[in-house]
Scaffold this active site. Structure first.
Site, short mmCIF file in Angstrom:
data_model
loop_
_atom_site.label_atom_id
_atom_site.label_comp_id
_atom_site.label_asym_id
_atom_site.label_seq_id
_atom_site.Cartn_x
_atom_site.Cartn_y
_atom_site.Cartn_z
N ASP A 1 -3.45 -0.92 7.13
CA ASP A 1 -3.86 -1.11 5.74
C ASP A 1 -3.26 -2.36 5.10
O ASP A 1 -3.84 -2.91 4.15
CB ASP A 1 -3.50 0.12 4.90
N TYR B 1 -2.28 3.68 11.71
CA TYR B 1 -3.27 3.72 10.64
C TYR B 1 -2.69 3.13 9.36
O TYR B 1 -3.32 2.31 8.68
CB TYR B 1 -3.71 5.16 10.39
N GLU C 1 0.92 5.66 0.87
CA GLU C 1 0.27 6.89 1.33
C GLU C 1 0.91 8.03 0.58
O GLU C 1 2.14 8.10 0.46
CB GLU C 1 0.44 7.07 2.83
N ASP D 1 -2.11 3.59 -6.51
CA ASP D 1 -0.83 3.01 -6.12
C ASP D 1 0.00 2.69 -7.37
O ASP D 1 1.21 2.90 -7.39
CB ASP D 1 -1.04 1.72 -5.31
N ASP E 1 0.86 -1.17 0.00
CA ASP E 1 0.00 0.00 0.00
C ASP E 1 0.90 1.23 0.00
O ASP E 1 2.10 1.13 0.32
CB ASP E 1 -0.92 0.01 1.23
#
Length: 370
Positions: A156, A152, A31, A86, A29
């Site tokens: 994920d 957080y 961010e 992504d 993942d």
């Protein structure tokens, strides 16, 4: 509290990559932050192989090439969720795409769980756990990141790894693993190709309204805007808006005074780009005009043909328990009708490729549109 390693130095990254190279599955993942930029700014990479959950800091690490090579290692399945953005990040920063790709959102669709299932809903469905999305608006470029933000981010990939066995069992039970991997390949196609300056004008909203001569002006304007956006890493709309380009192509002002009289441009656009826009307009090639943009949606019979195709796809979707939005979205139906209208050129539309073709090809054979 989840346990994770924060990777911010080359030695730790090398050790992590060596471990991940031995894995059969790697959850991924990212961010990122996207506000006024053309490209998203990568703030964090999350990865988990079931042993080590890593939060990799691309702000601190200048060289991530060893990690990016993992994404092309076909011995490792890359597990992601709704990964379109992504993939854009991987292309921009790693010049790579993950393969093979297992997107859990698509797997859920193929398993009859619905279209566009969000990560939190997926986790709740399989693990009966409520995900806290309180840090979703974090500025991931800011340092240091708080413990809450890091937890957080870790969530994920952690829970996606945990639900994977159940989702894998469902997709295997339905004999649709080939479909899933095919979709993964399709999603990564063309991601490494730079934006096409030559045809940037075709992506300007309402370009179909223009005559060929006006399109010649729009073509040079759109190319100029894209080049400037890429150079400044700025979103296209923050250079100049689409409707302003259309107005310029229609009016073709010859002087800054004439340009300043156009209400479609903001004062900022006039002040910062006025003189340059006049020069750009003067470069339009009026001896080699672009073809008019043919909008088949305005043709007689289009609506009826569209409705006929959609009704067929609805029946197929119900028969095979796959969401209609996934088998044949509005865009895919339009692409199919465009293919028919253009007398079936060699390049087939997506509806007639791969797993979709197996489901709908025969049913669509009788459709006519010209």
């Amino acid at each position: 509290m989840l346990s994770f390693e924060y990777i911010s130095d080359p030695e730790s990254l090398a050790k992590l990559v060596a471990q991940y190279q031995q894995s059969e599955l790697l959850v991924l993942d990212t961010e990122f932050v996207r506000t006024r930029t053309y490209y998203a700014k990568l703030g964090l990479i999350q990865a988990y192989d079931g042993k080590t959950l890593a939060l990799i800091d691309p702000v601190a690490l200048a060289d991530l090439s060893a990690f990016w090579q993992l994404l092309s290692d076909t011995k490792i399945t890359k597990l992601v969720h709704s990964c379109s953005e992504d993939l854009e990040v991987f292309a921009r920063y790693g010049q790579c795409q993950p393969s093979p790709l297992f997107d859990s959102q698509i797997a859920a669709t193929f398993s009859g769980l619905g279209h566009g299932l969000g990560y939190a809903k997926l986790v709740n469905t399989f693990l009966d756990i409520e995900i806290d999305k309180g840090e979703s608006r974090t500025d991931w470029m800011k340092r240091p990141l708080t413990d809450a933000q890091l937890q957080y981010a870790a969530n994920d990939v952690y829970y996606l790894y945990k639900l994977y066995p159940q989702l894998l069992a469902k997709i295997q039970q339905s004999n649709r693993m080939d479909w899933l991997l095919e979709e993964g390949e399709r999603m990564t196609e063309g991601r490494l190709t730079p934006p096409d300056e030559e045809f940037a004008y075709l992506k300007v909203k309402n370009a179909f309204q223009l005559f060929p001569q006006q399109l010649a002006y729009l073509k040079v304007l759109a190319t100029w805007r894209l080049q400037k956006a890429l150079k400044k890493d700025s979103a296209l709309g923050f250079i100049i808006k689409d409707h302003a380009l259309i107005a310029l192509a229609k009016k073709q002002p010859k002087t800054v005074i004439e340009l300043n009289q156009l209400n479609d441009l903001t004062e900022h656009e006039k002040r910062f780009h006025g003189k340059e826009l006049i020069k750009v307009l003067q470069t339009a090639d009026l001896d080699n005009l672009p073809e008019a943009v043919d909008v088949i949606a305005l043709k007689n019979g289009y609506k009826a043909s569209f409705k006929e195709v959609k009704n067929i796809l609805i029946q197929v979707a119900e028969q095979h328990d796959v969401a209609i939005e996934f088998i044949g979205s509005k865009r895919l139906i339009h692409e199919f009708l465009m293919w028919l209208y253009n007398k079936q050129p060699a390049e087939k539309p997506l509806l007639l490729k791969g797993w979709r073709a197996k489901l709908v090809k025969d049913a669509l054979a009788a459709i006519k549109f010209s």
